[in-house]
Design a protein around this motif. Structure first.
Motif, PDB file in Angstrom:
ATOM      1  N   LEU A  47       0.710  -0.940  -0.206  1.00  0.00           N
ATOM      2  CA  LEU A  47       0.076  -0.034  -0.003  1.00  0.00           C
ATOM      3  C   LEU A  47       0.659   1.622  -0.057  1.00  0.00           C
ATOM      4  O   LEU A  47       1.827   1.384   0.800  1.00  0.00           O
ATOM      5  N   VAL A  48       0.339   2.093  -1.034  1.00  0.00           N
ATOM      6  CA  VAL A  48       1.332   3.566  -0.526  1.00  0.00           C
ATOM      7  C   VAL A  48       0.379   4.212  -0.666  1.00  0.00           C
ATOM      8  O   VAL A  48      -0.724   4.613  -0.350  1.00  0.00           O
ATOM      9  N   ARG A  49       0.899   5.753   0.158  1.00  0.00           N
ATOM     10  CA  ARG A  49      -0.032   6.638   0.757  1.00  0.00           C
ATOM     11  C   ARG A  49      -0.500   7.551  -0.502  1.00  0.00           C
ATOM     12  O   ARG A  49       0.669   8.151  -0.817  1.00  0.00           O
ATOM     13  N   CYS A  50      -1.433   8.436  -0.813  1.00  0.00           N
ATOM     14  CA  CYS A  50      -1.361   9.218  -1.925  1.00  0.00           C
ATOM     15  C   CYS A  50      -0.420  10.777  -1.269  1.00  0.00           C
ATOM     16  O   CYS A  50      -0.937  11.117  -0.332  1.00  0.00           O
ATOM     17  N   GLN A  53      -0.667  -0.873  -4.622  1.00  0.00           N
ATOM     18  CA  GLN A  53       1.087   0.195  -5.236  1.00  0.00           C
ATOM     19  C   GLN A  53       0.568   0.343  -6.633  1.00  0.00           C
ATOM     20  O   GLN A  53       0.379   1.267  -7.241  1.00  0.00           O
ATOM     21  N   LYS A  54      -0.164  -0.959  -7.110  1.00  0.00           N
ATOM     22  CA  LYS A  54      -0.452  -1.390  -8.122  1.00  0.00           C
ATOM     23  C   LYS A  54      -1.884  -0.247  -8.948  1.00  0.00           C
ATOM     24  O   LYS A  54      -2.181   0.169 -10.375  1.00  0.00           O
ATOM     25  N   ASN A  55      -2.623  -0.057  -8.738  1.00  0.00           N
ATOM     26  CA  ASN A  55      -3.792   1.215  -8.765  1.00  0.00           C
ATOM     27  C   ASN A  55      -3.276   2.832  -8.240  1.00  0.00           C
ATOM     28  O   ASN A  55      -4.461   3.122  -9.039  1.00  0.00           O
ATOM     29  N   LEU A  74       3.748   9.868 -10.347  1.00  0.00           N
ATOM     30  CA  LEU A  74       4.493  11.231 -10.648  1.00  0.00           C
ATOM     31  C   LEU A  74       5.774  11.529 -11.018  1.00  0.00           C
ATOM     32  O   LEU A  74       6.581  11.503 -12.248  1.00  0.00           O
ATOM     33  N   ARG A  75       6.392  11.312  -9.263  1.00  0.00           N
ATOM     34  CA  ARG A  75       7.735  11.728  -9.680  1.00  0.00           C
ATOM     35  C   ARG A  75       7.666  10.012  -8.694  1.00  0.00           C
ATOM     36  O   ARG A  75       6.715   9.033  -8.697  1.00  0.00           O
ATOM     37  N   SER A  76       9.173   9.418  -9.083  1.00  0.00           N
ATOM     38  CA  SER A  76       9.356   8.628  -8.700  1.00  0.00           C
ATOM     39  C   SER A  76       8.949   8.378  -7.043  1.00  0.00           C
ATOM     40  O   SER A  76       8.826   6.782  -6.134  1.00  0.00           O
ATOM     41  N   LYS A  77       8.684   9.154  -6.007  1.00  0.00           N
ATOM     42  CA  LYS A  77       8.676   8.811  -4.722  1.00  0.00           C
ATOM     43  C   LYS A  77       7.214   9.416  -4.309  1.00  0.00           C
ATOM     44  O   LYS A  77       6.640   9.232  -2.972  1.00  0.00           O
ATOM     45  N   ALA A  78       6.879   9.650  -5.318  1.00  0.00           N
ATOM     46  CA  ALA A  78       4.760  10.667  -4.924  1.00  0.00           C
ATOM     47  C   ALA A  78       4.196   9.791  -5.573  1.00  0.00           C
ATOM     48  O   ALA A  78       3.498   9.241  -6.547  1.00  0.00           O
TER      49      ALA A  78
END
Length: 97
Positions: free
Chosen positions: A61-64, A73-75, A79-83
């Motif tokens: 999971l990644v945070r917006c 993360q697959k959804n 935009l940038r490598s870490k955002a």
């Protein structure tokens, strides 16, 4: 009682004569009715099928970066490598700022 049977017999004979006279129109009407029935069956909304995704425990999971919503993360949009962003609206709002 006999009068009723006589009237019924006359009605059947008249209906038969009308059906014989207008048989092409009746056949066409039946064909059009069947065609509309088939079109309704084709256009009938299908049952919504819920596709099961792989329910593995190691989904990352990644945070917006804009709203803070956690998404897989697959959804997510990157935009940038870490955002990561949860939707195009969040990504566009982050770029405008």
């Amino acid at each position: 009682m006999t009068k009723l049977l006589f009237i019924l017999l006359i009605f059947i004979v008249v209906a038969g004569m009308i059906a014989l006279r207008y048989r092409r129109q009746i056949q066409s009407a039946i064909y059009v009715w069947q065609m509309f029935k088939k079109v309704r069956q084709v256009n009938k909304p299908q049952e919504k099928r819920i596709e099961k995704t792989e329910s593995s425990k190691d989904v990352q999971l990644v945070r917006c970066a804009k709203c803070g919503t956690w998404t897989p993360q697959k959804n997510a949009l990157n935009l940038r490598s870490k955002a990561f962003y949860c939707s195009t609206n969040c990504m566009e709002n982050a770029v405008k700022v």
